[in-house]
Write an enzyme that holds these catalytic residues in place. Structure first.
Site, PDB file in Angstrom:
ATOM      1  N   THR A   1       0.796  -1.163   0.183  1.00 53.99           N
ATOM      2  CA  THR A   1       0.054   0.000  -0.140  1.00 53.99           C
ATOM      3  C   THR A   1       0.710   1.324   0.081  1.00 53.99           C
ATOM      4  O   THR A   1       2.008   1.402   0.616  1.00 53.99           O
ATOM      5  CB  THR A   1      -0.964  -0.060   1.207  1.00 53.99           C
ATOM      6  OG1 THR A   1      -1.618   1.280   1.322  1.00 53.99           O
ATOM      7  CG2 THR A   1      -0.219  -0.193   2.601  1.00 53.99           C
ATOM      8  N   ASP A   2       0.222   2.241  -0.389  1.00 54.48           N
ATOM      9  CA  ASP A   2       0.991   3.789  -0.361  1.00 54.48           C
ATOM     10  C   ASP A   2       1.107   4.217   1.090  1.00 54.48           C
ATOM     11  O   ASP A   2       1.791   5.058   1.303  1.00 54.48           O
ATOM     12  CB  ASP A   2       0.042   4.743  -1.416  1.00 54.48           C
ATOM     13  CG  ASP A   2      -1.156   5.174  -0.938  1.00 54.48           C
ATOM     14  OD1 ASP A   2      -1.723   4.300  -0.072  1.00 54.48           O
ATOM     15  OD2 ASP A   2      -1.889   5.883  -1.599  1.00 54.48           O
ATOM     16  N   GLU A   3       0.289   3.771   2.063  1.00 53.81           N
ATOM     17  CA  GLU A   3       0.351   4.164   3.213  1.00 53.81           C
ATOM     18  C   GLU A   3       1.395   4.061   4.076  1.00 53.81           C
ATOM     19  O   GLU A   3       1.568   4.712   5.061  1.00 53.81           O
ATOM     20  CB  GLU A   3      -0.941   3.564   4.116  1.00 53.81           C
ATOM     21  CG  GLU A   3      -2.251   3.724   3.615  1.00 53.81           C
ATOM     22  CD  GLU A   3      -3.460   3.652   4.713  1.00 53.81           C
ATOM     23  OE1 GLU A   3      -3.244   3.462   5.808  1.00 53.81           O
ATOM     24  OE2 GLU A   3      -4.482   3.481   4.126  1.00 53.81           O
TER      25      GLU A   3
ATOM     26  N   TYR B   1      -2.051  -0.386  11.023  1.00 55.17           N
ATOM     27  CA  TYR B   1      -2.084  -1.089   9.856  1.00 55.17           C
ATOM     28  C   TYR B   1      -0.876  -0.806   9.005  1.00 55.17           C
ATOM     29  O   TYR B   1      -0.175  -1.772   8.697  1.00 55.17           O
ATOM     30  CB  TYR B   1      -3.369  -0.655   9.240  1.00 55.17           C
ATOM     31  CG  TYR B   1      -3.394  -0.872   7.549  1.00 55.17           C
ATOM     32  CD1 TYR B   1      -3.532  -2.194   7.078  1.00 55.17           C
ATOM     33  CD2 TYR B   1      -3.404   0.138   6.720  1.00 55.17           C
ATOM     34  CE1 TYR B   1      -3.431  -2.352   5.642  1.00 55.17           C
ATOM     35  CE2 TYR B   1      -3.129  -0.359   5.396  1.00 55.17           C
ATOM     36  CZ  TYR B   1      -3.206  -1.463   4.757  1.00 55.17           C
ATOM     37  OH  TYR B   1      -3.377  -1.636   3.465  1.00 55.17           O
TER      38      TYR B   1
ATOM     39  N   LYS C   1       2.068  -3.078   7.518  1.00 57.97           N
ATOM     40  CA  LYS C   1       2.323  -3.542   5.964  1.00 57.97           C
ATOM     41  C   LYS C   1       3.727  -3.177   5.610  1.00 57.97           C
ATOM     42  O   LYS C   1       4.569  -3.724   4.877  1.00 57.97           O
ATOM     43  CB  LYS C   1       1.300  -2.676   5.230  1.00 57.97           C
ATOM     44  CG  LYS C   1       0.068  -3.041   5.153  1.00 57.97           C
ATOM     45  CD  LYS C   1      -0.089  -4.584   4.445  1.00 57.97           C
ATOM     46  CE  LYS C   1      -0.016  -4.549   2.921  1.00 57.97           C
ATOM     47  NZ  LYS C   1      -0.242  -5.755   2.392  1.00 57.97           N
TER      48      LYS C   1
HETATM   49  P1  NAD Z   1      -9.524  -7.421   2.149  1.00 58.20           P
HETATM   50  O1  NAD Z   1      -9.486  -7.054   3.802  1.00 58.20           O
HETATM   51  O2  NAD Z   1     -10.816  -6.818   1.455  1.00 58.20           O
HETATM   52  O3  NAD Z   1      -9.158  -8.744   1.900  1.00 58.20           O
HETATM   53  C1  NAD Z   1      -7.985  -9.472   2.511  1.00 58.20           C
HETATM   54  C2  NAD Z   1      -8.247 -10.951   2.387  1.00 58.20           C
HETATM   55  O4  NAD Z   1      -7.185 -11.500   3.049  1.00 58.20           O
HETATM   56  C3  NAD Z   1      -9.548 -11.553   2.971  1.00 58.20           C
HETATM   57  O5  NAD Z   1      -9.960 -12.403   1.866  1.00 58.20           O
HETATM   58  C4  NAD Z   1      -9.280 -12.212   4.000  1.00 58.20           C
HETATM   59  O6  NAD Z   1     -10.042 -13.328   4.657  1.00 58.20           O
HETATM   60  C5  NAD Z   1      -7.901 -12.717   3.682  1.00 58.20           C
HETATM   61  N1  NAD Z   1      -6.880 -13.149   5.077  1.00 58.20           N
HETATM   62  C6  NAD Z   1      -6.616 -12.282   5.963  1.00 58.20           C
HETATM   63  N2  NAD Z   1      -5.698 -12.722   6.804  1.00 58.20           N
HETATM   64  C7  NAD Z   1      -5.462 -14.049   6.109  1.00 58.20           C
HETATM   65  C8  NAD Z   1      -4.493 -15.195   6.547  1.00 58.20           C
HETATM   66  N3  NAD Z   1      -3.764 -15.024   7.727  1.00 58.20           N
HETATM   67  N4  NAD Z   1      -4.328 -16.135   5.729  1.00 58.20           N
HETATM   68  C9  NAD Z   1      -5.028 -15.996   4.533  1.00 58.20           C
HETATM   69  N5  NAD Z   1      -6.064 -15.160   4.090  1.00 58.20           N
HETATM   70  C10 NAD Z   1      -6.323 -14.079   4.931  1.00 58.20           C
HETATM   71  O7  NAD Z   1      -8.405  -6.570   1.628  1.00 58.20           O
HETATM   72  P2  NAD Z   1      -8.210  -5.988   0.216  1.00 58.20           P
HETATM   73  O8  NAD Z   1      -8.556  -4.531   0.300  1.00 58.20           O
HETATM   74  O9  NAD Z   1      -8.723  -6.595  -0.731  1.00 58.20           O
HETATM   75  O10 NAD Z   1      -6.479  -5.628   0.175  1.00 58.20           O
HETATM   76  C11 NAD Z   1      -5.851  -6.983  -0.242  1.00 58.20           C
HETATM   77  C12 NAD Z   1      -4.343  -6.405  -0.265  1.00 58.20           C
HETATM   78  O11 NAD Z   1      -4.220  -5.226  -0.816  1.00 58.20           O
HETATM   79  C13 NAD Z   1      -3.897  -6.237   1.237  1.00 58.20           C
HETATM   80  O12 NAD Z   1      -2.450  -6.527   1.394  1.00 58.20           O
HETATM   81  C14 NAD Z   1      -3.766  -4.655   1.543  1.00 58.20           C
HETATM   82  O13 NAD Z   1      -2.927  -4.067   2.375  1.00 58.20           O
HETATM   83  C15 NAD Z   1      -3.434  -4.032   0.147  1.00 58.20           C
HETATM   84  N6  NAD Z   1      -3.889  -2.854  -0.509  1.00 58.20           N
HETATM   85  C16 NAD Z   1      -5.228  -2.476  -0.279  1.00 58.20           C
HETATM   86  C17 NAD Z   1      -5.701  -1.318  -0.663  1.00 58.20           C
HETATM   87  C18 NAD Z   1      -7.395  -0.797  -0.744  1.00 58.20           C
HETATM   88  O14 NAD Z   1      -7.425   0.270  -1.242  1.00 58.20           O
HETATM   89  N7  NAD Z   1      -8.074  -1.805  -0.361  1.00 58.20           N
HETATM   90  C19 NAD Z   1      -4.861  -0.477  -1.446  1.00 58.20           C
HETATM   91  C20 NAD Z   1      -3.355  -0.992  -1.636  1.00 58.20           C
HETATM   92  C21 NAD Z   1      -3.053  -1.975  -1.151  1.00 58.20           C
HETATM   93  O1  DAU Z   2      -4.152   4.021   0.535  1.00 59.60           O
HETATM   94  C1  DAU Z   2      -4.371   2.717   0.391  1.00 59.60           C
HETATM   95  C2  DAU Z   2      -5.187   1.924   1.550  1.00 59.60           C
HETATM   96  O2  DAU Z   2      -6.590   2.560   1.359  1.00 59.60           O
HETATM   97  C3  DAU Z   2      -5.147   0.568   1.825  1.00 59.60           C
HETATM   98  O3  DAU Z   2      -3.902   0.282   2.159  1.00 59.60           O
HETATM   99  C4  DAU Z   2      -5.996   0.213   2.904  1.00 59.60           C
HETATM  100  O4  DAU Z   2      -6.183  -1.166   2.968  1.00 59.60           O
HETATM  101  C5  DAU Z   2      -7.480   0.855   2.441  1.00 59.60           C
HETATM  102  O5  DAU Z   2      -8.557   0.487   3.683  1.00 59.60           O
HETATM  103  C6  DAU Z   2      -7.607   2.223   2.542  1.00 59.60           C
HETATM  104  O6  DAU Z   2      -7.142   2.951   3.621  1.00 59.60           O
HETATM  105  P1  DAU Z   2      -8.149   4.460   3.905  1.00 59.60           P
HETATM  106  O7  DAU Z   2      -7.788   4.550   5.321  1.00 59.60           O
HETATM  107  O8  DAU Z   2      -7.549   5.456   3.219  1.00 59.60           O
HETATM  108  O9  DAU Z   2      -9.482   3.958   3.449  1.00 59.60           O
HETATM  109  P2  DAU Z   2     -11.042   4.019   4.076  1.00 59.60           P
HETATM  110  O10 DAU Z   2     -11.964   3.758   3.114  1.00 59.60           O
HETATM  111  O11 DAU Z   2     -10.859   3.497   5.659  1.00 59.60           O
HETATM  112  O12 DAU Z   2     -11.000   5.636   4.384  1.00 59.60           O
HETATM  113  C7  DAU Z   2     -10.858   6.539   3.479  1.00 59.60           C
HETATM  114  C8  DAU Z   2     -10.774   8.253   3.809  1.00 59.60           C
HETATM  115  O13 DAU Z   2     -12.110   8.191   4.453  1.00 59.60           O
HETATM  116  C9  DAU Z   2     -10.049   8.343   4.912  1.00 59.60           C
HETATM  117  O14 DAU Z   2      -9.474   9.641   5.059  1.00 59.60           O
HETATM  118  C10 DAU Z   2     -10.640   8.017   6.015  1.00 59.60           C
HETATM  119  C11 DAU Z   2     -12.234   8.413   5.764  1.00 59.60           C
HETATM  120  N1  DAU Z   2     -13.446   8.013   6.241  1.00 59.60           N
HETATM  121  C12 DAU Z   2     -13.591   6.454   6.384  1.00 59.60           C
HETATM  122  C13 DAU Z   2     -14.716   6.015   6.743  1.00 59.60           C
HETATM  123  C14 DAU Z   2     -14.916   4.538   6.774  1.00 59.60           C
HETATM  124  C15 DAU Z   2     -14.494   8.762   6.540  1.00 59.60           C
HETATM  125  O15 DAU Z   2     -14.578  10.037   6.540  1.00 59.60           O
HETATM  126  N2  DAU Z   2     -15.560   8.106   7.157  1.00 59.60           N
HETATM  127  C16 DAU Z   2     -15.588   6.840   7.398  1.00 59.60           C
HETATM  128  O16 DAU Z   2     -16.551   6.315   7.969  1.00 59.60           O
END
Ligand code: NAD
Ligand code: DAU
Length: 354
Positions: A134-136, A160, A164
């Site tokens: 992730t970019d975080e 988190y 990561k």
């Molecule tokens: P998600 O939470 O929707 O999915 C995670 C999946 O991993 C789930 O299916 C869960 O059951 C599985 N899992 C969790 N722990 C596990 C374990 N110990 N063994 C096997 N499976 C396990 O997450 P996502 O949003 O799909 O993110 C996927 C990946 O991409 C993550 O590594 C996250 O850090 C990264 N990522 C997410 C975003 C985003 O915006 N969602 C952006 C950049 C990177």
């Molecule tokens: O940048 C990549 C990341 O983006 C991933 O690595 C994470 O897995 C993914 O969850 C996401 O993280 P964020 O914290 O940016 O996503 P989230 O959807 O939780 O929140 C997006 C923005 O919205 C953040 O600034 C917090 C805000 N927010 C979120 C929720 C859930 C609100 O204002 N209200 C809310 O109820």
């Protein structure tokens, strides 16, 4: 026939990756997923009877299980999407994040290292371990700072992102020390189908439709760089196919938006596609609530490297992607109903009690 092993393939991005892969390639996929609250086999239902897909329920930290799967299927690549992924949950309870994102990723790396070291050439040379990050990990940007490049120092701020970042460091070290052929991608915020409704975009869509408050943290001016999930999946495919071993690639959509802009856009699309019975705008439901502790102000990705070196570009604009996403939630009421389980309601009660 080659095979790939996809961990976390029943989650949001992992399932989109698998669906996209099976729609475009013949190569089979073994999914290893623990099916936590975020993992959902329904996401893969379209291919449930397809012999190219096998879903194995289990933990990436289970050495015996993972080593058995590697030995049985002999994958040419392991793509690691498995993680605890929600920042707010990491604030309430960091332990699961340390366990899965660090300890279990270490265990997975060890299982994969043992498998890879025993492969015969040319399979050993061709093998890849692709880590989805992730970019975080880069921390928070000021309003005017340039976007994150791959050279930006790691400055994670939440449990988190710290977990990561630690996993990225382990992956890097397993390459430098043991020669494991790794690739890492650091992506910005994804959105699209199958996004679990604890995250901003699906939460706002479903709260709006259910007549609930739209809880915007702080002043709503935090900025995220949004990328349509299928574009992220295409980037991962491209990195797997042509990425340089040991390199990291930033992936982003060049779509910086404040949270308030995103919520306004969602309200406006819903006003058009499913107007409220009273004729008022969904914007009326917006409420400013207490900020997330340690809330990162701005993320923005400089994706020049993957664009210039690997020829990837996003195909979806924010405007087209966000509309598709709202349409997807409106047309999948059964999926929505099933994910809104008791555990999900419990989370909402805890997080948004006030
Ligand atoms: P998600 O939470 O929707 O999915 C995670 C999946 O991993 C789930 O299916 C869960 O059951 C599985 N899992 C969790 N722990 C596990 C374990 N110990 N063994 C096997 N499976 C396990 O997450 P996502 O949003 O799909 O993110 C996927 C990946 O991409 C993550 O590594 C996250 O850090 C990264 N990522 C997410 C975003 C985003 O915006 N969602 C952006 C950049 C990177
Ligand atoms: O940048 C990549 C990341 O983006 C991933 O690595 C994470 O897995 C993914 O969850 C996401 O993280 P964020 O914290 O940016 O996503 P989230 O959807 O939780 O929140 C997006 C923005 O919205 C953040 O600034 C917090 C805000 N927010 C979120 C929720 C859930 C609100 O204002 N209200 C809310 O109820």
């Amino acid at each position: 026939m080659h095979v790939i092993l996809v961990t976390g393939g029943a989650g949001f991005i992992g399932s989109n990756f698998v669906l996209n892969w099976l729609a475009n390639q013949q190569e089979p996929v073994v999914v290893l997923d623990k099916l936590t609250y975020a993992g959902n086999p329904d996401n893969l239902a379209h291919y449930q009877n397809d012999p190219r897909l096998q879903l194995v329920v289990g933990d990436i930290g289970d050495r015996a299980l993972v080593e058995g799967l590697l030995s049985q299927h002999q994958p040419r690549a392991v793509l690691n999407f498995a993680a605890e992924s929600h920042v707010d949950r990491s604030i309430h309870g960091p332990a699961d994040f340390i366990e899965t994102n660090i300890v279990s990723t270490f265990s997975l790396l060890e299982s994969v290292r043992g498998y890879w070291q025993n492969l015969a050439e040319p399979a050993r040379q061709a093998f890849r371990f692709l880590h989805v990050s992730t970019d975080e990990v880069y921390g928070s940007l000021s309003d005017t700072a340039p976007a994150f490049t791959e050279q930006h120092r790691y400055e994670p701020n939440s449990p988190y992102s710290a977990s990561k970042a630690a996993s990225d460091h382990l992956v890097r070290a397993w390459h430098h020390t043991y020669g494991l052929p790794v690739l890492t991608t650091n992506c910005s915020n994804n959105y699209g189908p199958y996004h679990f409704p604890e995250k901003l975009i699906p939460l706002m869509i479903l709260n709006a439709l259910n007549g609930k408050a739209l809880p915007v943290y702080g002043d709503g001016k935090n900025v995220r760089d949004w990328l349509y999930v299928v574009d992220h999946c295409r980037a991962i495919e491209r990195v797997l196919a042509a990425g340089q071993v040991g390199e990291t690639y930033n992936v982003g959509g060049c779509n910086e938006k404040t949270n308030l802009e995103v919520v306004h856009t969602l309200c406006d699309i819903l006003d058009e596609l499913q107007p409220r019975a009273d004729g008022a705008s969904y914007r009326e439901q917006i409420r400013f609530v207490q900020d997330r502790p340690g809330h990162d102000r701005r993320y923005a990705i400089d994706a020049s490297k993957i664009i210039e070196q690997l020829g990837w570009t996003p195909q979806e604009s924010f405007e087209t992607g966000i509309r598709k996403t709202v349409e997807w939630y409106l047309s999948h009421p059964e999926w929505v109903e099933k994910v809104q389980s008791g555990a999900y309601r419990e989370w909402l009660g805890k997080q948004y009690a006030e």
